[in-house]
Motif scaffolding. Structure first.
Motif, PDB file in Angstrom:
ATOM      1  N   ALA A  40       0.826  -1.212   0.000  1.00  0.00           N
ATOM      2  CA  ALA A  40       0.000   0.000   0.000  1.00  0.00           C
ATOM      3  C   ALA A  40       0.859   1.259   0.000  1.00  0.00           C
ATOM      4  CB  ALA A  40      -0.913  -0.003   1.222  1.00  0.00           C
ATOM      5  N   HIS A  41       0.429   2.250  -0.768  1.00  0.00           N
ATOM      6  CA  HIS A  41       1.156   3.525  -0.858  1.00  0.00           C
ATOM      7  C   HIS A  41       0.910   4.404   0.372  1.00  0.00           C
ATOM      8  CE1 HIS A  41      -2.423   5.960  -1.819  1.00  0.00           C
ATOM      9  NE2 HIS A  41      -2.799   4.965  -2.608  1.00  0.00           N
ATOM     10  N   GLY A  42       1.686   5.463   0.468  1.00  0.00           N
ATOM     11  CA  GLY A  42       1.520   6.436   1.538  1.00  0.00           C
ATOM     12  C   GLY A  42       0.476   7.483   1.184  1.00  0.00           C
ATOM     13  N   ASP A  72      -4.210   1.803  -5.668  1.00  0.00           N
ATOM     14  CA  ASP A  72      -4.410   3.166  -5.185  1.00  0.00           C
ATOM     15  C   ASP A  72      -5.693   3.224  -4.379  1.00  0.00           C
ATOM     16  OD1 ASP A  72      -2.135   4.213  -6.405  1.00  0.00           O
ATOM     17  OD2 ASP A  72      -3.195   4.665  -8.266  1.00  0.00           O
ATOM     18  N   TYR A  73      -5.615   3.881  -3.244  1.00  0.00           N
ATOM     19  CA  TYR A  73      -6.824   4.134  -2.469  1.00  0.00           C
ATOM     20  C   TYR A  73      -7.725   5.063  -3.283  1.00  0.00           C
ATOM     21  CZ  TYR A  73      -4.442   2.163   1.616  1.00  0.00           C
ATOM     22  OH  TYR A  73      -3.798   1.320   2.491  1.00  0.00           O
ATOM     23  N   PRO A  74      -9.040   4.971  -3.075  1.00  0.00           N
ATOM     24  CA  PRO A  74      -9.969   5.767  -3.891  1.00  0.00           C
ATOM     25  C   PRO A  74      -9.702   7.276  -3.876  1.00  0.00           C
ATOM     26  CG  PRO A  74     -11.177   4.143  -2.626  1.00  0.00           C
ATOM     27  CD  PRO A  74      -9.749   4.087  -2.161  1.00  0.00           C
ATOM     28  N   TYR A  75      -9.240   7.824  -2.771  1.00  0.00           N
ATOM     29  CA  TYR A  75      -9.049   9.268  -2.693  1.00  0.00           C
ATOM     30  C   TYR A  75      -7.942   9.770  -3.623  1.00  0.00           C
ATOM     31  CZ  TYR A  75      -4.702   9.063  -0.016  1.00  0.00           C
ATOM     32  OH  TYR A  75      -3.405   8.847   0.370  1.00  0.00           O
ATOM     33  N   ILE A  76      -7.058   8.885  -4.063  1.00  0.00           N
ATOM     34  CA  ILE A  76      -5.925   9.309  -4.894  1.00  0.00           C
ATOM     35  C   ILE A  76      -6.033   8.775  -6.325  1.00  0.00           C
ATOM     36  CG2 ILE A  76      -4.257   7.452  -4.539  1.00  0.00           C
ATOM     37  CD1 ILE A  76      -2.224   9.696  -3.832  1.00  0.00           C
ATOM     38  N   SER A  77      -6.964   7.867  -6.579  1.00  0.00           N
ATOM     39  CA  SER A  77      -7.056   7.309  -7.929  1.00  0.00           C
ATOM     40  C   SER A  77      -7.717   8.307  -8.882  1.00  0.00           C
ATOM     41  CB  SER A  77      -7.783   5.970  -7.939  1.00  0.00           C
ATOM     42  OG  SER A  77      -8.862   5.950  -7.087  1.00  0.00           O
ATOM     43  N   GLY A  78      -7.473   8.099 -10.148  1.00  0.00           N
ATOM     44  CA  GLY A  78      -8.012   8.983 -11.164  1.00  0.00           C
ATOM     45  C   GLY A  78      -7.181  10.231 -11.372  1.00  0.00           C
ATOM     46  N   ASP A  92     -11.526  -1.120   4.889  1.00  0.00           N
ATOM     47  CA  ASP A  92     -12.375  -2.038   4.132  1.00  0.00           C
ATOM     48  C   ASP A  92     -11.940  -2.138   2.676  1.00  0.00           C
ATOM     49  OD1 ASP A  92     -13.886  -2.723   6.351  1.00  0.00           O
ATOM     50  OD2 ASP A  92     -15.448  -1.236   5.947  1.00  0.00           O
ATOM     51  N   PHE A  93     -11.603  -1.009   2.055  1.00  0.00           N
ATOM     52  CA  PHE A  93     -11.134  -1.021   0.672  1.00  0.00           C
ATOM     53  C   PHE A  93      -9.856  -1.854   0.566  1.00  0.00           C
ATOM     54  CE2 PHE A  93      -8.571   0.593  -2.822  1.00  0.00           C
ATOM     55  CZ  PHE A  93      -9.473   0.557  -3.874  1.00  0.00           C
ATOM     56  N   HIS A  94      -8.915  -1.611   1.486  1.00  0.00           N
ATOM     57  CA  HIS A  94      -7.635  -2.323   1.512  1.00  0.00           C
ATOM     58  C   HIS A  94      -7.873  -3.823   1.722  1.00  0.00           C
ATOM     59  CE1 HIS A  94      -3.189  -1.934   2.851  1.00  0.00           C
ATOM     60  NE2 HIS A  94      -3.435  -3.212   2.653  1.00  0.00           N
ATOM     61  N   ALA A  95      -8.766  -4.169   2.640  1.00  0.00           N
ATOM     62  CA  ALA A  95      -9.064  -5.581   2.921  1.00  0.00           C
ATOM     63  C   ALA A  95      -9.641  -6.272   1.687  1.00  0.00           C
ATOM     64  CB  ALA A  95     -10.023  -5.701   4.097  1.00  0.00           C
ATOM     65  N   ASP A  96     -10.431  -5.563   0.888  1.00  0.00           N
ATOM     66  CA  ASP A  96     -10.960  -6.144  -0.351  1.00  0.00           C
ATOM     67  C   ASP A  96      -9.829  -6.492  -1.320  1.00  0.00           C
ATOM     68  OD1 ASP A  96     -13.584  -5.985   0.511  1.00  0.00           O
ATOM     69  OD2 ASP A  96     -14.018  -4.124  -0.588  1.00  0.00           O
ATOM     70  N   MET A 124      -3.792  -2.406  10.389  1.00  0.00           N
ATOM     71  CA  MET A 124      -5.209  -2.483  10.746  1.00  0.00           C
ATOM     72  C   MET A 124      -5.885  -3.647  10.020  1.00  0.00           C
ATOM     73  SD  MET A 124      -6.253   1.511  10.594  1.00  0.00           S
ATOM     74  CE  MET A 124      -5.841   2.664  11.887  1.00  0.00           C
ATOM     75  N   VAL A 125      -5.546  -3.836   8.752  1.00  0.00           N
ATOM     76  CA  VAL A 125      -6.106  -4.938   7.969  1.00  0.00           C
ATOM     77  C   VAL A 125      -5.671  -6.279   8.563  1.00  0.00           C
ATOM     78  CG1 VAL A 125      -6.018  -6.080   5.702  1.00  0.00           C
ATOM     79  CG2 VAL A 125      -6.377  -3.602   5.840  1.00  0.00           C
ATOM     80  N   ALA A 126      -4.425  -6.363   8.988  1.00  0.00           N
ATOM     81  CA  ALA A 126      -3.917  -7.613   9.572  1.00  0.00           C
ATOM     82  C   ALA A 126      -4.677  -7.996  10.843  1.00  0.00           C
ATOM     83  CB  ALA A 126      -2.426  -7.486   9.872  1.00  0.00           C
ATOM     84  N   CYS A 127      -5.276  -7.026  11.505  1.00  0.00           N
ATOM     85  CA  CYS A 127      -6.046  -7.291  12.724  1.00  0.00           C
ATOM     86  C   CYS A 127      -7.469  -7.771  12.430  1.00  0.00           C
ATOM     87  CB  CYS A 127      -6.112  -6.033  13.597  1.00  0.00           C
ATOM     88  SG  CYS A 127      -4.536  -5.573  14.336  1.00  0.00           S
ATOM     89  N   LYS A 128      -7.897  -7.642  11.180  1.00  0.00           N
ATOM     90  CA  LYS A 128      -9.260  -8.050  10.820  1.00  0.00           C
ATOM     91  C   LYS A 128      -9.405  -9.562  10.850  1.00  0.00           C
ATOM     92  CE  LYS A 128     -11.737  -6.238   7.581  1.00  0.00           C
ATOM     93  NZ  LYS A 128     -12.894  -5.418   7.837  1.00  0.00           N
ATOM     94  N   GLU A 129     -10.581 -10.002  11.261  1.00  0.00           N
ATOM     95  CA  GLU A 129     -10.878 -11.428  11.270  1.00  0.00           C
ATOM     96  C   GLU A 129     -10.888 -11.948   9.832  1.00  0.00           C
ATOM     97  OE1 GLU A 129     -14.436 -14.305  12.820  1.00  0.00           O
ATOM     98  OE2 GLU A 129     -13.965 -12.490  13.973  1.00  0.00           O
ATOM     99  N   GLY A 130     -10.302 -13.092   9.622  1.00  0.00           N
ATOM    100  CA  GLY A 130     -10.268 -13.701   8.302  1.00  0.00           C
ATOM    101  C   GLY A 130      -9.029 -13.354   7.493  1.00  0.00           C
ATOM    102  N   ILE A 131      -8.282 -12.346   7.910  1.00  0.00           N
ATOM    103  CA  ILE A 131      -7.037 -11.987   7.224  1.00  0.00           C
ATOM    104  C   ILE A 131      -5.914 -12.673   7.994  1.00  0.00           C
ATOM    105  CG2 ILE A 131      -5.469 -10.145   6.528  1.00  0.00           C
ATOM    106  CD1 ILE A 131      -8.116  -9.938   5.044  1.00  0.00           C
ATOM    107  N   ARG A 132      -5.233 -13.579   7.331  1.00  0.00           N
ATOM    108  CA  ARG A 132      -4.160 -14.327   7.988  1.00  0.00           C
ATOM    109  C   ARG A 132      -2.822 -13.967   7.355  1.00  0.00           C
ATOM    110  NH1 ARG A 132      -8.509 -17.834   8.413  1.00  0.00           N
ATOM    111  NH2 ARG A 132      -8.858 -18.544  10.531  1.00  0.00           N
TER     112      ARG A 132
END
Length: 171
Positions: A40-42, A72-78, A92-96, A124-132
Motif C-alpha cells: 500500500a502507498h503512503g 491506489d486508495y480511492p481518494y488518490i485514484s483517477g 475495508d477497501f484495503h481488505a478487499d 489495521m487490515v492484519a487485525c481483521k478477522e479472516g485476514i491471515r
C-alpha cells in the motif's frame, strides 16, 4: 567436553537421494511457498510513483514473491489528489484488495507491506478477522499523529511478525 551434533533422522519412506536433492521438490511446491505481497502507498503519492515502483521491485526480489500487488486508495485514484481520509476509513477497501490477492493465490503466504500511512492501514487490515497475514513490512510508520497522540494501539494488537523500517532520504 563437546558433544556431537544430533543425528538427522529421515522418515523410513524417505530415500537417501531425496533427503539432499532440492530438485525432488516439484516446482509447483516451491512456487506455492512464494508469498504474495500486498503493498500500500503512503498518503501523498500513488502506487505509480517512482519510489513505490522501486520498492515494489525490491520487495518482490527480496521476498521471492509470486506477485507484489499494488493499488491506489480511492481518494488518490483517477489522478485527482485530495487529502486522505482517516486511516480507519481505508481499511475495508484495503481488505478487499487483500482478499482478491488471497483468492488469486490460494495457499501462498500473505505479506502485507506499506509506506507510512499504507503501513498503518496494513496493520489495521492484519487485525481483521479472516485476514491471515504471515508478516507485515512497514516502510515508515506514522507512530505519532499530527496532534502528537501516539498511534500504537494497532501495533500492540498484532500477533504476526512485523518489520518496521525507517527510510531516510539524504539529499
Amino acid at each position: 567436553m563437546a558433544s556431537s551434533p544430533p543425528s538427522k533422522r529421515r522418515r523410513k519412506d524417505q530415500s537417501k537421494d531425496d533427503a539432499n536433492d532440492v530438485s525432488a521438490t516439484s516446482s509447483s511446491t516451491l512456487e506455492k511457498l512464494s508469498p504474495v505481497v500486498v503493498f500500500a502507498h503512503g498518503a501523498g503519492a500513488p502506487s505509480s510513483s517512482d519510489w513505490m515502483i522501486r520498492w515494489k521491485d525490491m520487495l518482490g526480489k527480496a521476498l521471492h514473491a509470486v506477485e507484489v500487488v499494488t493499488f491506489d486508495y480511492p481518494y488518490i485514484s483517477g489522478g485527482k489528489r485530495r487529502a486522505p481520509p482517516k486511516a480507519e476509513k481505508l481499511v475495508d477497501f484495503h481488505a478487499d484488495i487483500v482478499e482478491k490477492a488471497i483468492a488469486k493465490y490460494p495457499g501462498h503466504p500473505l505479506i502485507l507491506a506499506g509506506k507510512s500511512m499504507g503501513s498503518r492501514v496494513s496493520c489495521m487490515v492484519a487485525c481483521k478477522e479472516g485476514i491471515r497475514a504471515s508478516a507485515i513490512v512497514c516502510l515508515g510508520y506514522p507512530l505519532k499523529g499530527i496532534n502528537g497522540a501516539v498511534r500504537d494501539e494497532t501495533l500492540l494488537q498484532l500477533s504476526v511478525p512485523i518489520m518496521l523500517v525507517q527510510v531516510f532520504l539524504f539529499l
